[in-house]
Write a protein that holds these residues in place. Structure first.
Motif, PDB file in Angstrom:
ATOM      1  N   LYS B  67       0.873  -1.108   0.143  1.00 50.97           N
ATOM      2  CA  LYS B  67       0.053  -0.055  -0.045  1.00 50.97           C
ATOM      3  C   LYS B  67       1.068   1.232   0.080  1.00 50.97           C
ATOM      4  N   VAL B  69       1.683   4.670   1.067  1.00 51.07           N
ATOM      5  CA  VAL B  69       1.354   5.759   2.089  1.00 51.07           C
ATOM      6  C   VAL B  69       1.695   7.036   1.910  1.00 51.07           C
ATOM      7  N   GLU B  73      -1.774  10.635   5.893  1.00 53.37           N
ATOM      8  CA  GLU B  73      -2.320   9.789   6.720  1.00 53.37           C
ATOM      9  C   GLU B  73      -1.539   9.879   8.266  1.00 53.37           C
ATOM     10  N   PHE B  74      -0.642  10.575   8.322  1.00 54.96           N
ATOM     11  CA  PHE B  74       0.039  10.510   9.574  1.00 54.96           C
ATOM     12  C   PHE B  74      -0.433  11.663  10.511  1.00 54.96           C
ATOM     13  N   ASN B  76      -3.630  12.525  11.943  1.00 53.61           N
ATOM     14  CA  ASN B  76      -4.018  12.043  13.278  1.00 53.61           C
ATOM     15  C   ASN B  76      -3.226  11.176  14.083  1.00 53.61           C
ATOM     16  N   PRO B  77      -2.860  10.181  13.659  1.00 53.79           N
ATOM     17  CA  PRO B  77      -1.873   9.316  14.468  1.00 53.79           C
ATOM     18  C   PRO B  77      -0.968  10.047  15.363  1.00 53.79           C
ATOM     19  N   MET B  78      -0.302  10.935  14.569  1.00 56.50           N
ATOM     20  CA  MET B  78       1.015  11.615  15.052  1.00 56.50           C
ATOM     21  C   MET B  78       0.476  12.749  16.237  1.00 56.50           C
ATOM     22  N   MET B  80      -2.018  12.308  18.025  1.00 50.76           N
ATOM     23  CA  MET B  80      -2.339  11.275  19.117  1.00 50.76           C
ATOM     24  C   MET B  80      -1.178  10.950  19.913  1.00 50.76           C
ATOM     25  N   TYR B  81      -0.177  10.737  19.080  1.00 51.28           N
ATOM     26  CA  TYR B  81       1.172  10.056  19.669  1.00 51.28           C
ATOM     27  C   TYR B  81       1.739  11.355  20.712  1.00 51.28           C
ATOM     28  N   TYR B 110     -10.530  15.677  21.178  1.00 47.25           N
ATOM     29  CA  TYR B 110      -9.787  15.431  19.887  1.00 47.25           C
ATOM     30  C   TYR B 110     -10.532  14.630  18.701  1.00 47.25           C
ATOM     31  N   MET B 111     -11.144  13.438  19.160  1.00 49.50           N
ATOM     32  CA  MET B 111     -11.576  12.474  18.335  1.00 49.50           C
ATOM     33  C   MET B 111     -13.054  13.056  17.906  1.00 49.50           C
TER      34      MET B 111
END
Lengths: 511, 148
Positions: B67, B69, B73-74, B76-78, B80-81, B110-111
């Motif tokens: 896939k 990348v 895409e990073f 929201n996860p970043m 959150m991190y 945040y979500m």
């Protein structure tokens, strides 16, 4: 064996064991029913809760989570066409059409009965096969244990997923991480002067980071996305199948259970493969194979009996030889380690009370799973609809708390956070995380036994390699290693052949 | 070269770089032979696999694999991190429960969750569960800071 049973029963009748059993069964079902949460992650997350428990109750709870999560996955597969675990993907094919026909309760009932029978048969297999196999381990020396750890490492190929090279890199990364800390000869390596690294990278925080923290990051991508509410059917009808229907399904349930046990014993082949194999067996033996996929009971009973039978089967090589055949089993092995239990003969001798308590408890867990499923199965669908924003902070807090509680050391929380990022990046770029855990457990074991073996070999003026060839059991393991290297190719071919034949359903990651 | 192959190429190079960096530590005079041989065996495997991935990416450069990348895409996860890192830092300064009282609602908000009652109930329920299980039952001394 019978002599150990009284001790095991008294262990099993403690409050601790009863609580562990109940938490394991209910917790496992909830985790299994939640799409996106796997049995592996559930066990990693709940290991910290076991710290203050007796080892028997702790291991029993973890084993109960394993079997219940596999069953729990079938509930969301049947009700909302989303398998909670990959093991339940095959169940979707006939489970959801039954729900659409208004037979949801009937479908869950068949799944429950089949899962319980599969689980109970696998518990008896565990009880009967594991003790003699463990006795064999008495004949093992350093070279055999070294080869067993190498044999375990060959399983990385079967956990590698689509891209073999990336899977192997993940395994090698786990070995590299395992180098940090105290070496087998007492020297420190790769500690970079940091006191917190002298004991090595702790397994539990690393596992929690790889599976749970990374999952929080992945799920955060759901932010702002409107989740379509899955339609849940009305719950009408009879839960327990009528006697005539049950007797008609019984032969296929029994056959698939036995097949499931053997698939569980095979390293690397797990519940997902077993459920497809089970479905195929049922299809081949049916007088109406064309009806599969339209919502018939055989399409649920066969895969569900097979995938739950895998759990007891997978515990056999784990408890006797220390070979975790799947990521879930690897995490379970981590649970054994933190309670000071080493797989092998000692488990069935010195710690027989604990081990037989776990085996008997595992049998009870499978029965209790059926009772809880009967009483609460229909409500579990509500669990699968808990909003992700409420779930994520709970998982994050439990993950970091679990990492801390392991040694009450804040360094372990940092380890979990770092491994969370590593796990996230690995998953994002298609590198599987399960081989890292496997290598993290088996790497230091291989290092230790290679060192011990070299000392023994040097006394006979031999190299460690030459010494291994003087021992027939070592040669047997070498042959086994070579065979294991070819097993993933075979298992991949079987799995894809069955999936092609029966259609595919996407499922959550990890078993 | 296809983007997915460039991704693999970068992974391969990073693996080799990390392996070579760690190899240099095995060259020290104080490293024992037993220690050196196992470390080098593992590192050679790691570097070798990195090399294989690099070569495969170059040879099959035009064929897509896996896939693609994108950087987007990073996001929201970043974030959150980052929230998790801030949470850990607050945990050491303010204490576990105080930090959690701030972290849990922050993540929910945040979500995009805006219902106040479930937000408060889940936070309070979770922390009460942790208090009873870990502090009262398991006697785990959780990190405490200037608050609790």
């Amino acid at each position: 064996m019978l002599a150990n049973m009284s001790g095991a029963l008294s262990e099993l009748l403690t409050i601790d064991a009863a609580i562990g059993l109940l938490i394991g069964v209910v917790g496992g079902m909830v985790i299994g029913a939640l799409p996106g949460l796997s049995a592996t992650m559930g066990i990693a997350l709940l290991i910290p809760i076991t710290y203050g428990m007796r080892p028997s109750a702790a291991i029993l709870m973890l084993a109960a989570i394993y079997t219940s999560a596999v069953y729990g996955g079938s509930i969301s597969a049947i009700l909302i066409h989303t398998p909670g675990t990959p093991s339940s993907a095959a169940t979707c094919l006939d489970g959801y059409p039954m729900t659409q026909k208004g037979e949801a309760i009937h479908a869950i009932g068949i799944s429950t009965v089949s899962s319980v029978i599969g689980g109970v048969i696998s518990s008896f297999a565990l009880l009967l096969i594991a003790p003699p196999l463990a006795r064999l381990s008495l004949k093992f020396g350093a070279s055999e244990y070294f080869l067993i750890s190498i044999f375990g490492l060959t399983l990385i190929a079967s956990l590698a997923g689509d891209n073999m090279v990336k899977g192997l890199i993940a395994g090698a990364f786990g070995l590299v991480v395992g180098l940090v800390g105290l070496a087998a000869d007492g020297q420190f390596r790769y500690t970079f002067g940091i006191t917190g690294l002298m004991g090595g990278i702790s397994l539990i925080p690393a596992m929690i980071g790889l599976f749970s923290v990374s999952q929080v990051m992945i799920q955060s991508d759901e932010r702002g996305k409107k989740k379509e509410k899955a339609e849940v059917a009305e719950f009408k009808g009879r839960f327990i199948p009528p006697a005539k229907e049950f007797l008609g399904l019984l032969p296929i349930i029994l056959e698939c259970s036995i097949v499931g046990v053997f698939i569980g014993i095979l390293p690397g082949a797990g519940g997902d493969i077993a459920s497809w194999v089970g479905l195929n067996i049922a299809k081949n033996q049916s007088k109406h194979p064309e009806k599969f996929g339209t919502g018939i009971p055989e399409g649920i009973s066969a895969p569900e009996a097979a995938n739950n039978a895998v759990t007891g089967g997978a515990l056999i090589p784990l408890l006797t030889l220390g070979i975790p055949g799947s990521s879930t089993a690897a995490v379970l092995m981590g649970g054994l380690t933190i309670h000071g239990l080493a797989p092998g003969f000692e488990l069935f001798d010195k710690y027989a009370d604990i081990t037989y308590c776990v085996i008997l408890g595992f049998l009870m867990a499978n029965i209790l799973m059926g009772l809880v499923g009967w009483a609460a199965g229909r409500y579990l669908t509500k669990v699968s609809q808990v909003p992700i924003p409420l779930l994520l902070p709970c998982i994050a807090v439990l993950s970091l708390l679990g990492s801390y509680a392991a040694s009450r050391n804040i360094t372990d929380v940092y380890v979990a956070v770092v491994f969370g990022l590593i796990g996230y990046l690995f998953r994002k770029y298609g590198i599987p995380t399960a081989p890292v855990v496997l290598a993290l457990i088996l790497g230091p074991m291989a290092d230790k036994y290679m060192y011990q073996g070299s000392i023994i070999a040097s006394k006979s003026d031999l190299s460690f390699f030459q010494y291994m060839f003087t021992r027939p059991l070592s040669i047997f393991f070498m042959i086994l290693i070579i065979a294991a290297l070819f097993a993933p190719l075979l298992s991949k071919a079987i799995s894809s052949a069955y999936q092609k034949k029966n259609g595919t359903i996407e499922a959550a990651e990890d078993d | 070269m296809h983007k997915t192959r460039i991704q693999d190429l970068v992974i391969g190079i990073l693996v080799m770089a990390l392996g070579i960096f760690m190899w240099t530590y095995t060259m020290g005079p104080r490293v024992s032979d037993a220690n050196k041989s196992f470390s080098r065996f593992v590192l050679a495997l790691f570097i070798g696999l990195g090399l294989i991935l690099t070569v495969i990416s170059i040879v099959n450069g035009k064929k897509p694999r896996g896939k693609e990348v994108s950087i987007k895409e990073f996001r929201n996860p970043m974030i959150m991190y980052l929230l998790i890192i801030v949470y850990v830092l607050l945990m050491t300064k303010l204490g576990f429960f105080s930090a959690s009282i701030l972290f849990m609602p922050a993540v929910m908000l945040y979500m995009g969750y805006r219902k106040p009652i479930p937000l408060v109930c889940v936070t309070a329920g979770m922390l009460a569960f942790i208090y009873v299980l870990f502090v009262v039952q398991l006697k785990v001394k959780l990190p405490d800071g200037i608050l609790f």
